[in-house]
Design a protein around this motif. Sequence first.
Motif, PDB file in Angstrom:
ATOM      1  N   SER A 125      10.484   5.566  51.498  1.00 14.13           N
ATOM      2  CA  SER A 125       9.364   6.497  51.632  1.00 14.13           C
ATOM      3  C   SER A 125       9.890   7.901  51.910  1.00 14.13           C
ATOM      4  CB  SER A 125       8.421   6.050  52.763  1.00 14.13           C
ATOM      5  OG  SER A 125       9.106   5.993  54.005  1.00 14.13           O
ATOM      6  N   ASP A 126      11.203   8.095  51.744  1.00 11.59           N
ATOM      7  CA  ASP A 126      11.810   9.400  51.963  1.00 11.59           C
ATOM      8  C   ASP A 126      11.323  10.381  50.900  1.00 11.59           C
ATOM      9  OD1 ASP A 126      14.200  11.347  51.133  1.00 11.59           O
ATOM     10  OD2 ASP A 126      14.364  10.894  53.272  1.00 11.59           O
ATOM     11  N   PRO A 127      10.685  11.485  51.300  1.00 10.33           N
ATOM     12  CA  PRO A 127      10.096  12.407  50.316  1.00 10.33           C
ATOM     13  C   PRO A 127      11.082  12.914  49.273  1.00 10.33           C
ATOM     14  CG  PRO A 127       9.341  12.940  52.526  1.00 10.33           C
ATOM     15  CD  PRO A 127      10.422  11.918  52.685  1.00 10.33           C
ATOM     16  N   ARG A 128      12.300  13.213  49.682  1.00 13.44           N
ATOM     17  CA  ARG A 128      13.285  13.729  48.731  1.00 13.44           C
ATOM     18  C   ARG A 128      13.658  12.673  47.696  1.00 13.44           C
ATOM     19  NH1 ARG A 128      18.503  13.232  48.084  1.00 13.44           N
ATOM     20  NH2 ARG A 128      18.756  12.106  50.058  1.00 13.44           N
ATOM     21  N   LYS A 129      13.884  11.442  48.167  1.00 16.30           N
ATOM     22  CA  LYS A 129      14.253  10.375  47.254  1.00 16.30           C
ATOM     23  C   LYS A 129      13.108  10.037  46.300  1.00 16.30           C
ATOM     24  CE  LYS A 129      17.670   8.265  50.330  1.00 16.30           C
ATOM     25  NZ  LYS A 129      18.045   7.053  51.099  1.00 16.30           N
ATOM     26  N   VAL A 130      11.874  10.056  46.827  1.00 18.38           N
ATOM     27  CA  VAL A 130      10.707   9.791  45.974  1.00 18.38           C
ATOM     28  C   VAL A 130      10.567  10.871  44.914  1.00 18.38           C
ATOM     29  CG1 VAL A 130       8.178   9.713  45.955  1.00 18.38           C
ATOM     30  CG2 VAL A 130       9.446   8.456  47.701  1.00 18.38           C
ATOM     31  N   ALA A 131      10.786  12.109  45.296  1.00 19.69           N
ATOM     32  CA  ALA A 131      10.648  13.227  44.355  1.00 19.69           C
ATOM     33  C   ALA A 131      11.723  13.221  43.290  1.00 19.69           C
ATOM     34  CB  ALA A 131      10.665  14.552  45.115  1.00 19.69           C
ATOM     35  N   GLU A 132      12.954  12.830  43.671  1.00 18.25           N
ATOM     36  CA  GLU A 132      14.077  12.946  42.749  1.00 18.25           C
ATOM     37  C   GLU A 132      14.291  11.725  41.871  1.00 18.25           C
ATOM     38  OE1 GLU A 132      17.424  13.919  45.169  1.00 18.25           O
ATOM     39  OE2 GLU A 132      16.711  15.969  45.581  1.00 18.25           O
ATOM     40  N   ALA A 133      13.684  10.587  42.207  1.00 13.05           N
ATOM     41  CA  ALA A 133      13.858   9.371  41.410  1.00 13.05           C
ATOM     42  C   ALA A 133      13.324   9.565  39.996  1.00 13.05           C
ATOM     43  CB  ALA A 133      13.154   8.200  42.085  1.00 13.05           C
ATOM     44  N   ASP A 134      13.916   8.834  39.053  1.00  9.33           N
ATOM     45  CA  ASP A 134      13.437   8.921  37.667  1.00  9.33           C
ATOM     46  C   ASP A 134      12.024   8.365  37.543  1.00  9.33           C
ATOM     47  OD1 ASP A 134      15.923   9.953  36.456  1.00  9.33           O
ATOM     48  OD2 ASP A 134      16.734   8.024  37.102  1.00  9.33           O
ATOM     49  N   GLY A 135      11.739   7.286  38.285  1.00  9.87           N
ATOM     50  CA  GLY A 135      10.410   6.684  38.268  1.00  9.87           C
ATOM     51  C   GLY A 135       9.984   6.305  39.670  1.00  9.87           C
ATOM     52  N   LEU A 136       8.677   6.289  39.922  1.00  8.55           N
ATOM     53  CA  LEU A 136       8.127   5.843  41.206  1.00  8.55           C
ATOM     54  C   LEU A 136       7.192   4.677  40.952  1.00  8.55           C
ATOM     55  CD1 LEU A 136       7.579   6.137  44.275  1.00  8.55           C
ATOM     56  CD2 LEU A 136       5.701   7.685  43.660  1.00  8.55           C
ATOM     57  N   LEU A 137       7.440   3.556  41.619  1.00  7.06           N
ATOM     58  CA  LEU A 137       6.551   2.403  41.537  1.00  7.06           C
ATOM     59  C   LEU A 137       5.768   2.308  42.837  1.00  7.06           C
ATOM     60  CD1 LEU A 137       7.221  -1.059  40.032  1.00  7.06           C
ATOM     61  CD2 LEU A 137       6.159  -0.887  42.280  1.00  7.06           C
ATOM     62  N   VAL A 138       4.443   2.234  42.725  1.00  4.94           N
ATOM     63  CA  VAL A 138       3.559   2.128  43.889  1.00  4.94           C
ATOM     64  C   VAL A 138       2.987   0.719  43.913  1.00  4.94           C
ATOM     65  CG1 VAL A 138       1.547   3.065  45.090  1.00  4.94           C
ATOM     66  CG2 VAL A 138       2.977   4.568  43.674  1.00  4.94           C
ATOM     67  N   PRO A 139       3.500  -0.168  44.790  1.00  4.97           N
ATOM     68  CA  PRO A 139       2.974  -1.531  44.878  1.00  4.97           C
ATOM     69  C   PRO A 139       1.691  -1.534  45.705  1.00  4.97           C
ATOM     70  CG  PRO A 139       4.707  -1.249  46.487  1.00  4.97           C
ATOM     71  CD  PRO A 139       4.588   0.069  45.751  1.00  4.97           C
ATOM     72  N   GLY A 140       1.116  -2.708  45.888  1.00  2.00           N
ATOM     73  CA  GLY A 140      -0.062  -2.791  46.744  1.00  2.00           C
ATOM     74  C   GLY A 140      -0.641  -4.185  46.773  1.00  2.00           C
ATOM     75  N   VAL A 141      -0.825  -4.720  47.971  1.00  4.50           N
ATOM     76  CA  VAL A 141      -1.521  -5.993  48.161  1.00  4.50           C
ATOM     77  C   VAL A 141      -2.436  -5.843  49.372  1.00  4.50           C
ATOM     78  CG1 VAL A 141       0.303  -7.413  47.156  1.00  4.50           C
ATOM     79  CG2 VAL A 141       0.343  -6.920  49.594  1.00  4.50           C
ATOM     80  N   GLY A 142      -3.502  -6.636  49.396  1.00  6.30           N
ATOM     81  CA  GLY A 142      -4.405  -6.596  50.537  1.00  6.30           C
ATOM     82  C   GLY A 142      -5.598  -5.700  50.305  1.00  6.30           C
ATOM     83  N   ALA A 143      -6.122  -5.140  51.382  1.00  7.72           N
ATOM     84  CA  ALA A 143      -7.358  -4.359  51.333  1.00  7.72           C
ATOM     85  C   ALA A 143      -7.093  -2.906  50.942  1.00  7.72           C
ATOM     86  CB  ALA A 143      -8.054  -4.405  52.685  1.00  7.72           C
TER      87      ALA A 143
END
Length: 214
Positions: free
Chosen positions: A34-52
């Motif tokens: 969840s590091d902002p720099r790593k999220v911004a610089e990655a080639d792709g971002l995957l957003v998972p999600g389970v639950g409510a």
Amino acid sequence: MTLPLVAVLDYGSGNVRSAVRAVERAGAQVELTSDPRKVAEADGLLVPGVGAFEACMRGLEAVDGVRLIERRLIASKPVLGICVGMQILFGEGIEHGVQTQGCGEWPGVIERLQAPIVPHMGWNTVVPGGAAKGSRMFAGIEDERFYFVHSYGLRDWVLSRPPALPEAQVTWTEYGGDRFVSAVEDGPLWATQFHPEKSGDAGRRLLQNWIATL
């Protein structure tokens, strides 16, 4: 050859290890962060999600995830949402009478499926709306089945857009007499209601199709 780097957004949404392993098998390096720099610089971002929906939004807001997703999309950097990670991209969700604001990347309300048996659990077909126009998401897997586990979805969606923007390619699935959006391909933003990481060879091919755009 250096493999593309995918950041899997870590915001407390259940067990994400299966998603991490699936993306690795599909041919990318993966970092759970969840590091902002790593999220911004990655080639792709995957957003998972389970639950409510509400719980996922609370977790997302705790790591400033809404802003992180928005900043990537402004820069036309690829984002893929899966299951509730797709649902939270819409305007709002209503569960047990609780209305929760979503990320608002697309208009629409997530609500309970109107089917005799809920949750919708198991394999089902999809109808890729963009297949005839050259869908990249479903290239080579237009007629495959995918694995679903959910009780809520986007059942009614009329996409309103400025004429200058391309139309999203919207995929639908029917279940128990009801119909819901099962995938969206919209420029750098892709999303699936089903779980590619649980969908065998078809799911791996879909992830490979996404990774090929990074």
